[in-house]
Design an enzyme around this catalytic site. Structure first.
Site, short mmCIF file in Angstrom:
data_model
loop_
_atom_site.label_atom_id
_atom_site.label_comp_id
_atom_site.label_asym_id
_atom_site.label_seq_id
_atom_site.Cartn_x
_atom_site.Cartn_y
_atom_site.Cartn_z
N TYR A 254 41.20 36.88 45.92
CA TYR A 254 41.43 38.00 46.82
C TYR A 254 40.58 39.19 46.44
O TYR A 254 39.99 39.24 45.35
CB TYR A 254 42.92 38.39 46.81
CG TYR A 254 43.36 39.19 45.59
CD1 TYR A 254 43.56 40.57 45.68
CD2 TYR A 254 43.58 38.58 44.35
CE1 TYR A 254 43.97 41.31 44.58
CE2 TYR A 254 43.98 39.31 43.26
CZ TYR A 254 44.18 40.67 43.37
OH TYR A 254 44.57 41.41 42.28
N LYS B 44 38.93 36.75 40.27
CA LYS B 44 40.03 37.53 40.86
C LYS B 44 40.93 36.60 41.67
O LYS B 44 40.87 36.54 42.91
CB LYS B 44 39.48 38.66 41.72
CG LYS B 44 40.52 39.73 42.04
CD LYS B 44 39.86 40.94 42.69
CE LYS B 44 40.87 42.01 43.09
NZ LYS B 44 41.48 42.67 41.94
N GLU C 55 43.02 44.93 29.36
CA GLU C 55 43.01 45.78 30.54
C GLU C 55 44.43 46.10 30.94
O GLU C 55 45.39 45.61 30.33
CB GLU C 55 42.27 45.09 31.69
CG GLU C 55 42.83 43.72 32.04
CD GLU C 55 41.90 42.92 32.94
OE1 GLU C 55 41.02 43.51 33.58
OE2 GLU C 55 42.09 41.69 33.02
N LEU D 252 38.76 41.48 34.18
CA LEU D 252 38.17 41.49 35.52
C LEU D 252 36.97 42.42 35.52
O LEU D 252 37.01 43.50 34.95
CB LEU D 252 39.21 41.99 36.53
CG LEU D 252 38.74 41.99 37.99
CD1 LEU D 252 38.54 40.56 38.49
CD2 LEU D 252 39.73 42.74 38.87
#
Length: 287
Positions: free
Chosen positions: A33, A151, A183, A207
């Site tokens: 996505y 992702k 993260e 990411l």
């Protein structure tokens, strides 16, 4: 008002949109996505999101069902049909529905990917109160799978991390692996020490944030020093300031971690300046 959404080539009222129960995103989290922000009716960083989408699909061997030009046209049409001035466009592409459940991938020649897009109306998206007050985070163990650079829709643990933070009276969680911060649950993490911006280097551990790339570029253009390396929670607690970046939060200051105030406990100068630069430049470049 009922939203207009996009499902496999059709613009539909959200109440009429359907996806098969055999879709592999539903059964296997087999999909990717992107989320693109809209400010003033324009898409922010669309090219970056389109390139990352292409990479995510390639890494999972999901064929590209639409060109970048087609996707841009769909984004723009949804923004127009739903009257979005400030908000988000969510895009999801899955491996599709083979008609039954199986661990083996279906034949891409006979199983078309599922494409879904919808908008979220967020008036005043760039004027979030958290940008003025800063957010509080906790640290949690990072137990996600090893390909965080893709992702995917595998978001259960990040969702659990958000809920852990809420239960602790905080806003978000920073995930920690082998002693270093990877993260946030839905953002990239940074600290600032002695004027130097420190953030984890790109790898499969995090990411590859589109907002991250833009913010670091703007920081270097503004003659700010950037160091890409892992940092620890103790370093974060001793930092002068901290912040996160994401497509929907832009640049948001972090003022507390695990109950310890960062710096003065208020949003720092570097984070505030970077947010200002990012929003100014992104609005100019919006499509």
């Amino acid at each position: 008002m009922t939203r207009t959404v996009y499902v496999n080539g059709e613009y539909l009222p959200e109440t009429e949109a359907k996806v098969s129960i055999f879709d592999r995103a539903f059964l296997m989290a087999d999909g990717v996505y992107e989320v693109t922000s809209v400010l003033g009716g324009k898409l922010i960083d669309f090219d970056g999101h389109a390139k990352r989408l292409k990479r995510s699909l390639s890494e999972l061997d999901i064929r590209e069902p639409l060109t970048t030009e087609d996707l841009l046209a769909i984004h723009r049409e949804l923004v127009a049909r739903n009257g979005i001035e400030d908000g988000l466009v969510y895009l999801q592409i899955t491996r599709g529905s083979p008609g039954d459940r199986d661990f083996a991938f279906p034949d891409p020649e006979t199983c078309a990917p599922t494409v879904v897009l919808f908008t979220q109306n967020k008036p005043g998206l760039a004027d979030s109160p958290s940008a003025r007050t800063g957010i509080k985070v906790i640290s949690i163990e990072d137990i996600r799978w090893g390909r965080r650079d893709i992702k995917t829709v595998q978001l259960l643990y990040p969702s659990m991390g958000k809920m852990m933070a809420k239960k602790a009276g905080c806003d978000d969680a920073w995930m920690v692996e082998d002693g270093a911060v990877t993260e946030g649950t839905s953002n990239n993490a940074y600290i600032v020490k002695g004027g130097k911006i420190i953030t984890r280097n790109l790898s499969s551990d995090i990411l590859h944030g589109i907002t991250r790339a833009a913010v670091l570029r703007f920081a270097r253009e503004a003659q700010m020093e950037v160091e890409e390396r892992p940092f620890t929670i103790d370093e974060a607690k001793a930092a002068d300031e901290a912040f996160v970046t994401s497509a929907s939060a832009f640049v948001t200051p972090v003022v507390e971690i695990d109950g310890s105030a960062i710096g003065t406990g208020t949003p720092g100068r570097v984070a505030q300046r970077l947010r200002e630069i990012y929003l100014d430049e992104s609005r100019k470049a919006g499509v």
